[in-house]
Scaffold this active site. Sequence first.
Site, short mmCIF file in Angstrom:
data_model
loop_
_atom_site.label_atom_id
_atom_site.label_comp_id
_atom_site.label_asym_id
_atom_site.label_seq_id
_atom_site.Cartn_x
_atom_site.Cartn_y
_atom_site.Cartn_z
N LYS A 80 0.86 -1.19 0.00
CA LYS A 80 0.00 0.00 0.00
C LYS A 80 0.89 1.24 0.00
CE LYS A 80 -4.44 1.01 0.38
NZ LYS A 80 -5.56 0.33 -0.27
N GLY A 180 -24.42 3.74 1.73
CA GLY A 180 -23.44 4.29 0.80
C GLY A 180 -23.72 3.85 -0.62
N GLY A 182 -22.07 4.86 -3.55
CA GLY A 182 -21.00 5.36 -4.42
C GLY A 182 -20.77 4.41 -5.58
N VAL A 184 -19.34 1.52 -5.84
CA VAL A 184 -19.68 0.11 -5.62
C VAL A 184 -21.11 -0.03 -5.12
CG1 VAL A 184 -19.02 -2.04 -4.50
CG2 VAL A 184 -17.26 -0.36 -5.03
N TYR A 186 -23.83 1.71 -5.41
CA TYR A 186 -24.93 1.89 -6.36
C TYR A 186 -25.01 0.71 -7.33
CZ TYR A 186 -28.63 4.25 -8.76
OH TYR A 186 -29.89 4.54 -9.24
P1 NAD Z 1 -17.26 6.03 -3.19
O1 NAD Z 1 -16.49 7.15 -2.60
O2 NAD Z 1 -17.60 6.05 -4.63
O3 NAD Z 1 -18.63 5.81 -2.40
C1 NAD Z 1 -18.77 5.97 -1.02
C2 NAD Z 1 -20.19 6.48 -0.80
O4 NAD Z 1 -20.46 6.48 0.61
C3 NAD Z 1 -20.41 7.90 -1.30
O5 NAD Z 1 -21.59 7.97 -2.08
C4 NAD Z 1 -20.53 8.70 -0.01
O6 NAD Z 1 -21.37 9.85 -0.15
C5 NAD Z 1 -21.14 7.68 0.91
N1 NAD Z 1 -20.98 7.95 2.35
C6 NAD Z 1 -19.94 8.53 2.99
N2 NAD Z 1 -20.19 8.59 4.31
C7 NAD Z 1 -21.41 8.04 4.49
C8 NAD Z 1 -22.20 7.78 5.64
N3 NAD Z 1 -21.82 8.13 6.86
N4 NAD Z 1 -23.40 7.17 5.48
C9 NAD Z 1 -23.82 6.80 4.24
N5 NAD Z 1 -23.10 7.03 3.12
C10 NAD Z 1 -21.92 7.63 3.24
O7 NAD Z 1 -16.40 4.71 -2.82
P2 NAD Z 1 -16.51 3.27 -3.48
O8 NAD Z 1 -15.44 3.13 -4.50
O9 NAD Z 1 -17.92 2.97 -3.82
O10 NAD Z 1 -16.06 2.38 -2.23
C11 NAD Z 1 -16.93 2.18 -1.13
C12 NAD Z 1 -16.19 1.42 -0.05
O11 NAD Z 1 -15.76 0.15 -0.60
C13 NAD Z 1 -14.92 2.10 0.46
O12 NAD Z 1 -14.79 1.77 1.83
C14 NAD Z 1 -13.81 1.43 -0.34
O13 NAD Z 1 -12.58 1.44 0.37
C15 NAD Z 1 -14.34 0.03 -0.45
N6 NAD Z 1 -13.85 -0.72 -1.62
C16 NAD Z 1 -14.02 -0.23 -2.87
C17 NAD Z 1 -13.57 -0.96 -3.96
C18 NAD Z 1 -13.75 -0.45 -5.37
O14 NAD Z 1 -13.57 -1.25 -6.31
N7 NAD Z 1 -14.12 0.79 -5.57
C19 NAD Z 1 -12.94 -2.19 -3.76
C20 NAD Z 1 -12.81 -2.70 -2.47
C21 NAD Z 1 -13.27 -1.93 -1.40
#
Ligand code: NAD
Length: 346
Positions: A80, A180, A182, A184, A186
């Site tokens: 990381k 959440g 975001g 993933v 959605y």
């Molecule tokens: P993202 O930033 O696109 O989405 C996160 C969402 O959570 C946003 O819409 C944000 O507004 C919302 N949010 C923040 N605080 C909140 C709260 N208190 N209550 C409700 N919603 C809240 O991130 P992502 O890429 O969708 O990733 C989501 C999680 O999954 C993260 O923890 C990330 O580390 C983990 N993750 C992502 C991936 C990936 O492929 N993107 C892979 C493994 C793990």
Amino acid sequence: MSIFSHPDFDNHEGVYTFSEPESGLQCFIAVHNTNRGPASGGTRFWSYGSDSDALTDVLRLSRAMSYKNAMAEIPLGGGKGVILRPEGDFDREALFAAYGRAVEKVGGQYITAEDVGVSPDDMRIIKTQTDFVAGLDEGDAASGDPSPHTADGIFRGLEVAVKHKLGVEGVGGLIVAVQGLGHVGYDLARRLKKSGARLIVADINEAAVQRAAEELGAEIVSVDVIHAQEADIFAPCALGGAINAKTIDDIQAYIVGGAANNQLKTPDMGAELLKRDILYCPDYVLNAGGIINVAAEVSGTYDYAWVDAKIEGLRVTLKEIFTRSEDSARPTNEIADEMARERLGL
Ligand code: NAD
């Protein structure tokens, strides 16, 4: 600041510190383990309270990547990078170029990708300085946004969980509370809806919840109560720590499983979930679809059939975790850690 006696030091193979005053770069790169291949994991760009917080983060996150990659059975180790966000104004391009040079100096033991705070544009700048980058949307083997693959893996894993816990095939007719929406969250909600689940959603982003209500017929609730819904599944897809001493007694779902990393605020929350007869899908196993897709890019020739087979493999791994947990009456997070260390030869 001591490294070897740091509580999160886990015999990391290498912990690198880089600084470049001209660009303002201050970063750590940690290579936890390369037994299975070059260390891979994203770069986080964050305003840390102190450099010791950043060090703690890089030590923990790099170990988690070793575990995740081992459980996904991909030929990558765990690493990381964390960049301390400079205070005040800074030249973003110069900063990420300097970071790219830092990655290059690690000499291929670490391959970086995107994480919190880093954009595709930043990745393109890093790429100007080093080839040890993946998750790009341009180039011969470019694998693009990992998020849909993460959502795909979570969806398939949740099917295993509902079969194990509720004895039903698929999520049709079940209620899923998604925290959440975001990249993933959605995508996962969309897949769940398509398969007949009913959705309850919350996000601090009003536009995201409105879209889910309009497009997916989701019921919207406040972010303070999403974990407490009468749902079959609670899917934490926002930030870490959703399962903590304050929330745990309110959780009504039979299953907890979602995208967020570090869903358990502290490891003992796994035992607390087991005590309440709630099936926890270990986060780094369930959400490995994205890194599997990245691994396909690292191999040099992107092959979706390989990605699909590895994501399918997550089902087998989850089933084994659930069975071992049931047989030994031990929490699934402990079983997953144990299996990961076995696979790493630790
Ligand atoms: P993202 O930033 O696109 O989405 C996160 C969402 O959570 C946003 O819409 C944000 O507004 C919302 N949010 C923040 N605080 C909140 C709260 N208190 N209550 C409700 N919603 C809240 O991130 P992502 O890429 O969708 O990733 C989501 C999680 O999954 C993260 O923890 C990330 O580390 C983990 N993750 C992502 C991936 C990936 O492929 N993107 C892979 C493994 C793990």
